[in-house]
Write an enzyme that holds these catalytic residues in place. Sequence first.
Site, PDB file in Angstrom:
ATOM      1  N   LYS A   1      63.416   3.615  51.851  1.00  9.50           N
ATOM      2  CA  LYS A   1      63.652   2.236  51.406  1.00  9.50           C
ATOM      3  C   LYS A   1      65.019   1.803  51.918  1.00  9.50           C
ATOM      4  CE  LYS A   1      63.478  -0.514  47.072  1.00  9.50           C
ATOM      5  NZ  LYS A   1      63.219  -0.426  45.612  1.00  9.50           N
TER       6      LYS A   1
ATOM      7  N   SER B   1      59.541  -3.393  43.938  1.00 11.17           N
ATOM      8  CA  SER B   1      60.311  -3.789  45.097  1.00 11.17           C
ATOM      9  C   SER B   1      60.189  -2.817  46.270  1.00 11.17           C
ATOM     10  CB  SER B   1      61.786  -3.917  44.716  1.00 11.17           C
ATOM     11  OG  SER B   1      62.308  -2.658  44.319  1.00 11.17           O
TER      12      SER B   1
ATOM     13  N   SER C   1      59.469  -0.248  40.180  1.00 15.79           N
ATOM     14  CA  SER C   1      59.456  -0.543  41.617  1.00 15.79           C
ATOM     15  C   SER C   1      58.924   0.564  42.507  1.00 15.79           C
ATOM     16  CB  SER C   1      60.859  -0.924  42.088  1.00 15.79           C
ATOM     17  OG  SER C   1      61.154  -2.232  41.676  1.00 15.79           O
TER      18      SER C   1
END
Lengths: 101, 501, 498
Positions: free
Chosen positions: C81, C156, C180
């Site tokens: 990420k 996310s 997330s």
Amino acid sequence: MPLTKQDVAGIADYARIALTDAELDEMTAYLNDAIALLDPILEYELDDVEPTFHPIGELVNVVRDDVVAAGLPLEEALANASSRRGRSFRVPAILVDGGVA
Amino acid sequence: MRRLAEVLRDWEAVIGLEVHTELTTLETKMFCGCRLSHDDEPNANVCPVCLGMPGALPVPNERAIESIVMAGIATNCEIMRRSMFYRKHYFYPDMAKNFQTTQGPVAFCMHGRLDLEVSGIGAQERPDGTTERTADGSYVTPIRILRIHMEEDAAKMVHVGGGEGRIGGASESLVDYNRCGAPLIELVTEPDLRTPEEARLFMERLRQTFLTLGISDCSLEHGSMRCDGNVSLRRRGETELGTKTEMKNINSLKSLHDALEYEICRQAEVLEGGGRVYQETRHWEPSRRRTVAMRMKETADDYRMYPDPDLAPFDLSDEFVERCRARVPELPDAKRDRYVGSFGLRRADAAQIAGDPAVAALFEGAVAASRGGVAPTVANVVVNLLPGHVLSAAQVSGLSNLLADDAITFAQARELLEIVEGTDADPERVVDERGMRQSTDVGALETIVDEVLGRCADQVRQYRDGNRKVVGFLVGQCMKASKGTGNPKLFNQLLSQKLGE
Amino acid sequence: MMARLDTLPARQVAAGIAAGDFTAVEVARASLDAIAARDGQVQAFLQVSEELALAAATRIDAARAAGEPLPPLAGVPVAFKDNMNLLGTRTTCASRMLESYESAYTATCVQRMLDAGVIPLGKLNMDEFAFGSTTDSSAFHPTNNPWDTRRVPGGSSGGSAAAVAAGEVTVALGSDTGGSIRQPASLCGVVGMKPTYGVVSRYGVVAFGSSLDQVGPFGRRVEDVALAMSALVAGGRDRLDSTSQDCEQDYLAHLDDPIEGRAVGIIPALLEAEGLAPEVRAAMQEAIGKLAASGARIVEVDLPNMANSIAAYYALAPCEAFSNLARFDGVRYGYQEPGCTALSEQLSLSRAHGFGVEAKRRQMLGAYLLSSGVYDKYYLAAQKVRTLITADYQRAFAQVDAILMPSSPTVAWEHGSISDPAALYLSDIYTISSNIAGNCGISVPVCLGAQSGLPIGAQLQGRAFADATLLTFARALERACEMEGAVAPACAGKGGEL
Ligand SMILES: [Mg+2]
Ligand SMILES: [Zn+2]
């Protein structure tokens, strides 16, 4: 009492986020909606409840030894800065016309 | 403006201090492993943590926690067993994260106290009779300490383009993060101080204490110890507090005294003229000996303090606190009392020596190397001869032995000091080699005295007519006759003896 | 031997390299090839780090040639990420603010994966600064759900879930502040785990909510997630993260332990909640049935304060976010508004133009909630409600080893179909409470929705620091549901041959 546009302008000023007039309107509506979402918290009777600032149970006294570790070489430290002067980071005038700029 | 002494007869000054002390004796910063240093090139000691790079996290320096606990013990604070770090937010480039990691309502050290001994002319600054005084006017007054908390220092900013590096008029500022994140302890007093002299003494006491603890070099000049003073006035007899002003930029003990003195007198003038004191921050300008107002705050700052989620709370154990207590050395007051009690020093000398750990160590080393009973002479040497000179304990001991034996005069001691300073020479040997040792052979000296009295009939007559000062001249003649090897003190005794017969 | 990279478990990638079936460089190229073939549609990546990948692969091949022992994840393709620092890449948090920010150091979690031998393929898309549950708020481009590119992958960590679901990489790391990891894992049909707070170091991961954030892995099978977890805790607690703890262990050791006779909790009220899609409810009933069939005892438990966890979360997380994002002022790094002659103008415009709208909203909310006079009413009160939520979990976990519930109330929705931020906030109802309490949770794909045909994940939550037990239950559920290793059909087979 809902937040007024003027309240929100004050928060934006503090948080160093420049908002246009239209953005201030949108932000005011958002904040009042978001704060309304928090209402369930106000229903609680919490006088006898301890807060949990750290979700880590018994974890206390985490420290390190006073021993020097390698830091960043100057060029790496400054590599991401948009403005520098020699070995330093540069910012524009802090005081303008005798007041805080 | 009226003078301080007059002003303080009508008004009572209420003074509080905030003292920031950087823990300069540590190797690294508060929350990262960057080297603590004062004179490196800008941004030589920085890392992701103290630059506030995205993703970096703080880890506290254990020795910094030990240092503040020692500071708390030395100032009679309660060591709080549970405390936390908080984040204090303000947007300014000297704080890389735009928040300072500091402590919340509960600091590591709370509710301490130092008893200040105020003597000499400084004691006269306080006119009120509420303090018990000794015959010479000196008094002891307790100063409460609200708290000592741990925090991190800010970066250094250099303002360019304005006058004299001032922020006003500068076109840009340069930021050097070497100091950012340096470990800092902040001590806040209760508003218990009443005179500039008390404030000065408190600061001096604190400096001596922290120096003795070895937690900082305590340099006001270089900013490793920084003091803000706040002061308000009230009419004598009133209990309500007046509006206070805060003094910044104080970089010496004298500045602290003088800034407060100026500010007290200024406030008195304002109030007596029917004016009003504004709550504001004022800057001390030492060259012009005055304080000037900095910008006024329209609103109280809201720092959005909350407990730092990145830092686990502190739960100080008995063992930890006891370990810190064991590391607290003998403090200046105890040392002073011991010097008076076991060595027979004068209280003022004892206090002066005890106040500086380096001087105290030298004194004790010299006393240990000397024979018994010489300690007061060692103290005399340390207090009156030594300042500005560097001698080893053995040399101080040698010098003191010579003085105690009357083998040299005080003037000779000064000369000797210049000779042995910076060498490992033994003062007693130097005295012998250079023939400086004064004769204490009474028989030999008596011969010289008789000779001098024989040829100075005029002076002898003057003495017998009541002019006792003439002895000085006769001692001089004896010294000349002995080619400087006679002991003037003995000559004096012998002369007085013979003239009195 | 011919193989498709996206069908291989991590263990077999490492074993194949060790056996000489293929080289690490071949694996790296297969992964790069799959990304080239698939990511045009999925758009999971923000940067592909081809050079780093090939360099790492070359080192592994050299180590093998030299007869050195290979690390446990040798040659496994992994991506991160984009809120995780990795030297040699930018770390943008999908924000204009950090568009050109070059990582100054490497995050501990990333370093531990590298130490375990993985091949770093690059940085994955996300909601800006992790504020969101769609990945649509990325400043650069949205990511598409590999199962249906008109739909969101969740967020996310949407890029992480999508890259794994598309078979571009074997494992990805994400971060979970309110769901997330688990929510996008559910929407993309992969396994995603949020470990207990403190298990994985947060050092080097750009902070959102410091007391809530936790890094965790995505994989197409529980075993891959367990392997990644073992790598993340190797070396014990991270001395650079004061809140990390020593959890070093082999999470494979008890992975296949039987769950017979062990208790799984369910909360009936949650399964009847309004807003829960019927096909998700049905999938949960099915999963419960399968766990029971595997021998687990199903026990009803209650988390009475869970319903208020969203309120508590939105009183806490924005405060921490405001505080953590205060450092982005354009002075030391990040977007700096050009042409400013005064500092406060430069700060306010840099932040106004560097941050997207949701990042500004959250910070404004936090700055308000922390202000004096307001702090006690919401923030402090929410920290007390947090105590109650934590106590609820403790009571529940005295009775059961895991609690089963949905990861998301719905399957993946179409881009732009939910625009009201408050409505999006409510979609985290099942995941948020475990961030508040700090315990562990994992989403495991259980089936495709009866109506939508889209993947549905069941969430298991476990007690704090019982991450190994949680993985045991996840593995049992996976075994029962037969979704192991699934690659989104639209992507499967495109490139990536070994
Ligand atoms: Mg302070
Ligand atoms: Zn540092």
